[in-house]
Design a protein around this motif. Sequence first.
Motif, short mmCIF file in Angstrom:
data_model
loop_
_atom_site.label_atom_id
_atom_site.label_comp_id
_atom_site.label_asym_id
_atom_site.label_seq_id
_atom_site.Cartn_x
_atom_site.Cartn_y
_atom_site.Cartn_z
N ASN A 285 0.80 -1.21 0.00
CA ASN A 285 0.00 0.00 0.00
C ASN A 285 0.84 1.26 0.00
OD1 ASN A 285 -2.37 -1.39 -0.11
ND2 ASN A 285 -2.66 -1.42 2.11
N THR A 286 2.08 1.17 0.45
CA THR A 286 2.94 2.36 0.52
C THR A 286 4.10 2.24 -0.46
OG1 THR A 286 2.41 2.66 2.86
CG2 THR A 286 4.35 3.81 2.03
N ILE A 287 4.30 3.31 -1.20
CA ILE A 287 5.47 3.46 -2.05
C ILE A 287 6.32 4.54 -1.42
CG2 ILE A 287 6.33 4.10 -4.33
CD1 ILE A 287 3.63 3.11 -5.49
N HIS A 288 7.54 4.18 -1.03
CA HIS A 288 8.47 5.13 -0.41
C HIS A 288 9.36 5.74 -1.48
CE1 HIS A 288 7.49 2.40 2.96
NE2 HIS A 288 7.54 3.52 3.67
N VAL A 289 9.48 7.07 -1.49
CA VAL A 289 10.37 7.75 -2.42
C VAL A 289 11.51 8.34 -1.60
CG1 VAL A 289 10.63 9.61 -4.10
CG2 VAL A 289 8.49 8.30 -4.01
N ALA A 290 12.73 7.98 -1.97
CA ALA A 290 13.92 8.48 -1.30
C ALA A 290 15.01 8.71 -2.32
CB ALA A 290 14.40 7.50 -0.23
N GLY A 291 15.98 9.50 -1.94
CA GLY A 291 17.11 9.75 -2.83
C GLY A 291 18.41 9.62 -2.09
N GLY A 292 19.47 9.55 -2.86
CA GLY A 292 20.79 9.46 -2.26
C GLY A 292 21.86 9.90 -3.24
N VAL A 293 23.02 10.18 -2.68
CA VAL A 293 24.19 10.58 -3.47
C VAL A 293 25.36 9.74 -3.00
CG1 VAL A 293 25.80 12.45 -3.96
CG2 VAL A 293 23.36 12.94 -3.81
N GLY A 294 26.17 9.28 -3.95
CA GLY A 294 27.36 8.51 -3.61
C GLY A 294 28.55 8.96 -4.44
N ALA B 25 22.99 3.14 -0.86
CA ALA B 25 23.16 3.05 0.59
C ALA B 25 22.65 4.31 1.27
CB ALA B 25 24.62 2.79 0.94
N ASP B 26 22.88 5.46 0.65
CA ASP B 26 22.41 6.73 1.20
C ASP B 26 20.89 6.77 1.32
OD1 ASP B 26 22.90 9.33 2.23
OD2 ASP B 26 22.67 10.23 0.24
N ALA C 215 15.17 8.33 4.08
CA ALA C 215 15.73 7.02 3.74
C ALA C 215 14.61 6.00 3.85
CB ALA C 215 16.88 6.66 4.69
N VAL C 216 14.61 5.03 2.97
CA VAL C 216 13.58 4.00 2.96
C VAL C 216 13.73 3.13 4.20
CG1 VAL C 216 12.73 1.99 1.68
CG2 VAL C 216 13.43 4.04 0.45
#
Length: 181
Positions: A2-11, A25-26, A52-53
């Motif tokens: 039911n939930t879609i998590h939106v997250a981002g990261g930089v490496g 990982a971020d 973060a997810v």
Amino acid sequence: MNTIHVAGGVGVADTAMASYDAALADANLHNYNLVAVSSVVPAEATVTSVDAVPDLGPAGNALTVVEARRTVGPGDEVDFREGGRAGAEDAADKRAPRRRPDVVAGLGWATGPGPGLFYEVTGEDPGSVQERIHAGLDAGADLRDWELTDRRTHVESAPAAADRYTTAVTIAAYGESEPIL
């Protein structure tokens, strides 16, 4: 799901793949086998932006995602003038100022009654990425004749490292992971 998590990261790392892994990982998505899908949000889903997810299951599981990803390496440069692309040269003026590109990955989503849409964009300027996300969501809604009034974006950006690879990701993770075997 039911939930879609939106997250981002930089490496940032010594290889393109290692910088991608660090960006995952971020966002806390580095321990899953990502399975990319096109950009339709199921009608029953709730989309939420997070730093973060959360834990979505055991390491090694498959996780369904929509992903925007951009990697820039040590040799990538662009024309300083607007509109330049990595490695582009203007034959008329070889003396044009050069700069390291920013690394930008953005994801937008639009929902309403019924299903919704994601739209992924990468580039060098966060404002331009935002504009292109909105235009893409408009085009997708028009194509389907859907009324998608609730719209959000999540954009990750970072300056490209001078001597290493830099990756920015923005990922929508659909529900919980599932065993791959």
